[in-house]
Write a protein that holds these residues in place. Sequence first.
Motif, PDB file in Angstrom:
ATOM      1  N   GLU A  24       6.313 -11.309  -7.487  1.00  0.00           N
ATOM      2  CA  GLU A  24       6.491 -10.750  -6.142  1.00  0.00           C
ATOM      3  C   GLU A  24       7.233 -11.729  -5.231  1.00  0.00           C
ATOM      4  OE1 GLU A  24       3.155  -8.725  -4.439  1.00  0.00           O
ATOM      5  OE2 GLU A  24       4.037  -8.689  -2.432  1.00  0.00           O
ATOM      6  N   ARG A  70       0.829  -1.210   0.000  1.00  0.00           N
ATOM      7  CA  ARG A  70       0.000   0.000   0.000  1.00  0.00           C
ATOM      8  C   ARG A  70       0.864   1.261   0.000  1.00  0.00           C
ATOM      9  NH1 ARG A  70      -3.328  -2.009   4.897  1.00  0.00           N
ATOM     10  NH2 ARG A  70      -1.701  -3.595   4.773  1.00  0.00           N
ATOM     11  N   LEU A  91      10.777 -11.115  -3.381  1.00  0.00           N
ATOM     12  CA  LEU A  91      10.991 -11.208  -1.928  1.00  0.00           C
ATOM     13  C   LEU A  91      12.154 -12.154  -1.603  1.00  0.00           C
ATOM     14  CD1 LEU A  91       7.242 -11.171  -0.879  1.00  0.00           C
ATOM     15  CD2 LEU A  91       8.937  -9.431  -0.269  1.00  0.00           C
ATOM     16  N   ASN A  99       2.380 -16.427   2.049  1.00  0.00           N
ATOM     17  CA  ASN A  99       2.831 -15.459   1.033  1.00  0.00           C
ATOM     18  C   ASN A  99       3.260 -16.123  -0.281  1.00  0.00           C
ATOM     19  OD1 ASN A  99       4.266 -13.176   3.493  1.00  0.00           O
ATOM     20  ND2 ASN A  99       2.280 -13.060   2.496  1.00  0.00           N
ATOM     21  N   ALA A 117       8.974 -11.572   7.821  1.00  0.00           N
ATOM     22  CA  ALA A 117       9.392 -11.125   6.493  1.00  0.00           C
ATOM     23  C   ALA A 117       8.650 -11.850   5.370  1.00  0.00           C
ATOM     24  CB  ALA A 117      10.896 -11.326   6.316  1.00  0.00           C
TER      25      ALA A 117
HETATM   26  C1  IPE Z   1       4.276  -6.763   4.095  1.00  0.00           C
HETATM   27  O1  IPE Z   1       3.748  -5.873   3.175  1.00  0.00           O
HETATM   28  C2  IPE Z   1       5.413  -7.566   3.544  1.00  0.00           C
HETATM   29  C3  IPE Z   1       5.075  -8.957   3.206  1.00  0.00           C
HETATM   30  C4  IPE Z   1       3.954  -9.546   3.473  1.00  0.00           C
HETATM   31  C5  IPE Z   1       6.086  -9.710   2.516  1.00  0.00           C
HETATM   32  P1  IPE Z   1       2.582  -6.302   2.196  1.00  0.00           P
HETATM   33  O2  IPE Z   1       3.188  -6.759   0.916  1.00  0.00           O
HETATM   34  O3  IPE Z   1       1.676  -7.274   2.837  1.00  0.00           O
HETATM   35  O4  IPE Z   1       1.864  -4.908   1.982  1.00  0.00           O
HETATM   36  P2  IPE Z   1       0.303  -4.672   1.850  1.00  0.00           P
HETATM   37  O5  IPE Z   1      -0.354  -5.289   3.042  1.00  0.00           O
HETATM   38  O6  IPE Z   1      -0.118  -5.320   0.570  1.00  0.00           O
HETATM   39  O7  IPE Z   1       0.155  -3.189   1.824  1.00  0.00           O
END
Ligand code: IPE
Length: 248
Positions: free
Chosen positions: A77, A26, A81, A70, A65
């Motif tokens: 993405e 965000r 990461l 995820n 992290a």
């Molecule tokens: C947190 O930020 C980092 C990880 C989960 C890797 P987000 O990627 O979840 O950011 P938002 O929640 O979409 O804004």
Amino acid sequence: MSQTTPPPDANKLPAHVAIIMDGNGRWALKRGLPRLAGHRAGTENLRRVIRACVEFGIQYLTIYAFSTENWGRPREEVNGLLRILEDVIDKELKELSDQGVRLRHIGRLDQLPSHLQQKVLDAVELTKGNSRLTLNVAFNYGGRDEIIQAVQHMMRDGVQPDDVSPETFSRYLYTVGIPDPDLIIRTSGELRISNFLIWQAAYSEWYVTPTYWPDFDKDEFHKALETFANRDRRYGKINSSDYEKNHA
Ligand code: IPE
Ligand code: IPE
Ligand code: MG
């Protein structure tokens, strides 16, 4: 932080702070940037927060992290990461070690690419003699996964049902030897645990801020520590002065 801001009261510092570093996506969206730019900015911020922990005298910092959930994000993405973890180890390890940071990993290492597994193991080995700050990196971490692994491991070891206690169970968790978090911070305003330290958080104090992780600076961290210092941790009991007031 301004020069005049006093350091947090050392007697009321949490020994262990855990952070759900949320809101990178965000943060980037708000600026019209790709999500990975948000993750990069979040990583920059992490350096600042680690430095603040060392300065303030926090003993343990656990950072969320990458969760076991995820993996469900777009491939680009996820790869980004994984690359960030690798870059941090390549570029920051020396400075971290010079600051006296001991690195640990919590989570499932075996699902990461093998060269990255090795990098993580090497970083842990290289810093194992440091003692100023223990930094637990929760990467491919899930609380349910941790509990299931612990149960499987205990059963394989032949632990008898009557021998299972909170203490024996804790010894089978990734966090063995690390005290439970005193304070858990979640940035970006979400009011949920998202599978983070679900066993260890039993009596943690929570601090949630709407600030996105890349903007969670030293001042905000200081504010979270001040808030913690004023919390009354009762662990289900009542404090004796309240009892006296009730029964005077
Ligand atoms: C947190 O930020 C980092 C990880 C989960 C890797 P987000 O990627 O979840 O950011 P938002 O929640 O979409 O804004
Ligand atoms: C939690 O954040 C995981 C990390 C910060 C690594 P998420 O952004 O993945 O959590 P949800 O999906 O909002 O619960
Ligand atoms: Mg998020």
